[in-house]
Design an enzyme around this catalytic site. Sequence first.
Site, PDB file in Angstrom:
ATOM      1  N   SER A 256      11.024  49.146  31.155  1.00 51.76           N
ATOM      2  CA  SER A 256      12.170  48.055  31.555  1.00 51.76           C
ATOM      3  C   SER A 256      11.404  47.146  32.766  1.00 51.76           C
ATOM      4  O   SER A 256      10.429  46.425  32.494  1.00 51.76           O
ATOM      5  CB  SER A 256      13.267  48.727  32.067  1.00 51.76           C
ATOM      6  OG  SER A 256      14.460  47.836  32.101  1.00 51.76           O
TER       7      SER A 256
ATOM      8  N   HIS B 167      18.540  51.745  25.269  1.00 52.05           N
ATOM      9  CA  HIS B 167      17.407  51.321  26.281  1.00 52.05           C
ATOM     10  C   HIS B 167      17.041  52.666  27.239  1.00 52.05           C
ATOM     11  O   HIS B 167      17.956  53.307  27.715  1.00 52.05           O
ATOM     12  CB  HIS B 167      17.976  50.181  27.139  1.00 52.05           C
ATOM     13  CG  HIS B 167      16.884  49.947  28.051  1.00 52.05           C
ATOM     14  ND1 HIS B 167      15.872  49.039  27.788  1.00 52.05           N
ATOM     15  CD2 HIS B 167      16.929  49.981  29.504  1.00 52.05           C
ATOM     16  CE1 HIS B 167      15.124  48.797  29.028  1.00 52.05           C
ATOM     17  NE2 HIS B 167      15.821  48.953  30.027  1.00 52.05           N
TER      18      HIS B 167
ATOM     19  N   GLU C  83      18.166  48.488  22.086  1.00 48.17           N
ATOM     20  CA  GLU C  83      17.735  47.923  23.612  1.00 48.17           C
ATOM     21  C   GLU C  83      19.323  47.445  24.287  1.00 48.17           C
ATOM     22  O   GLU C  83      19.469  47.440  25.294  1.00 48.17           O
ATOM     23  CB  GLU C  83      16.859  47.104  23.520  1.00 48.17           C
ATOM     24  CG  GLU C  83      15.641  47.646  23.274  1.00 48.17           C
ATOM     25  CD  GLU C  83      14.785  48.284  24.185  1.00 48.17           C
ATOM     26  OE1 GLU C  83      15.452  48.695  25.155  1.00 48.17           O
ATOM     27  OE2 GLU C  83      13.482  48.620  24.175  1.00 48.17           O
TER      28      GLU C  83
END
Length: 556
Positions: A220, A451, A346
């Site tokens: 991330s 995610h 995601e």
Amino acid sequence: MKILNLLLLIILVSSIDSCFSLSSKNVKRRLFNNEEDVVSIKDGLIRGTIIDSHRVFYGIPFARPPVGELRFEDPIFPKGWKNVKDCTRQKEQCIQDCKLSNGACSQIGTSEDCLYLDVFVPRKLENKKSASIPVMVFIPGGSFIQGTGSCALYEASKFANSSVIVVNLNYRLGALGFMGTDLLSGNFGFLDQVIALQWVRSNIEAFGGDKNQVTIFGESAGASSVVAHLISERSKNLFQRAIVSSGPFTLGFKTKSQARGISNRFSSKIGCNIEDIECLRSKTTKEILKAQSDVEFSFSGKLMDIVTVWTPVVDCDILPAQPLTMIRDGILVNNVPLIIGETKDEGNLFVYLNFNKKISPNKYKNIVSSMFGSNSHLVLNKYPAAPDNEDCRPILSTLYGDYVFRCSNRYLINKLIQHSSKSLPVIYHYLFKHALSSGHPIPYCSGIACHSSELSMIFNTYESALGLDLDDEEIHFSEDISRYWINFVSNGNPNNGLTSSKMIDWSPISKSLNNSLIMLPDFQSKDIISSDEKCDLFDKISYKGYTKKSSKLCPS
């Protein structure tokens, strides 16, 4: 008589001191007797903890505390110390209001004095006289406002047990890390990462590590950080491989003018003039977090802004341009083998986090319009609104995940391969598709590959950090993912080294072969790069303008 008693007391104290002193001289003598809990690094001696087949050194300072006059300053190497430093307990995470999922926040608390790292080291060395153990440096994510390397999710014992050294670092977050004005670079948090990598290069041999086999790994915001290191001269020669997981590259970094605008809002909220550094330094961390929160609230509902209010700054010095712009032109300062990948779903985390109620078709169309302007009709053709009275969050999640993560990843890979004649790196691509059988700590991530879902599998901390009870197939699956990582860290090829019957050959992306590794308990190799109409559309309309021909690098 009094003099005799005094002399006896002095002798007694000296005797005790000689038995229990932790002076450098005594401990260095012990080191030659194979005392594994003490290591001599550049700044002094440190004591860690021995746990089964590995050692852990928590809370090693890699920079001076960024407090007082050092707040809003570039990091400085720490001062040395004379006695043994206790590194048996983790330090506090950097100042933040951590709302990440289970296991990703520190249980110790926060502090502005937070520039510490943790080192996990194998105990059994094949050759104790030479530094030969490969090293992985992990950069945590959290939208550049939260996150820490010192948490249960990233506990790296399994890696250390497999003969890989892992270094988990912290860096300044939010305004303290990325306050950009005419006087402030806005890159303090990024430079914290740089000095941590410099620390690794200077000190890792003391732990048996190889300074010339360093892999940086980020997820991330940590993945965005890794790509920033790929393009920054400040990071040159500090690592030899990189792993980039779920990088939101479309969101990019702030320009100097954008950073100044956000910093101006922050300064107004906290009651200081933007250029009054002394006023900004006088504020408490509680006041800083409150002002940050107020600034972030002003971006509510704006998906392209709220996720990364604070980021590193493209200042034409530390960061010369947007990463996608440089990669468009095939420019990498640090040309190293790469693993790049993403999860299947995601976007769900970000959409459902920011919209806790259903999104109507009309509201969805307005959101798409705000994201894509005159190109919104093209996007709506590919991502049509749900029928009336139905929730549009699922389709918005797919759109956001494609545009921000999956397709920008594909663009990055394709451009690097296109420029491969310039000796650009070997690239391995993966897609993590597995939904954990035990559910997910975040309700709207259950049943999907959300995610960050892969992190507990990579670190093998699904039970200790998340309390998940996986079935036998998933446990082996997690071990296999770790094996791919360990192999890549060890030699730059995820296929060479540890293996199992379930693992398959993970081919690198090339001009003639686009097979990606599909991460499921039964691994698959499949071309998901070559043909994709949705990503083709985003390539055409660009990623926030970063990949248009008109976008330029900084003046030479």
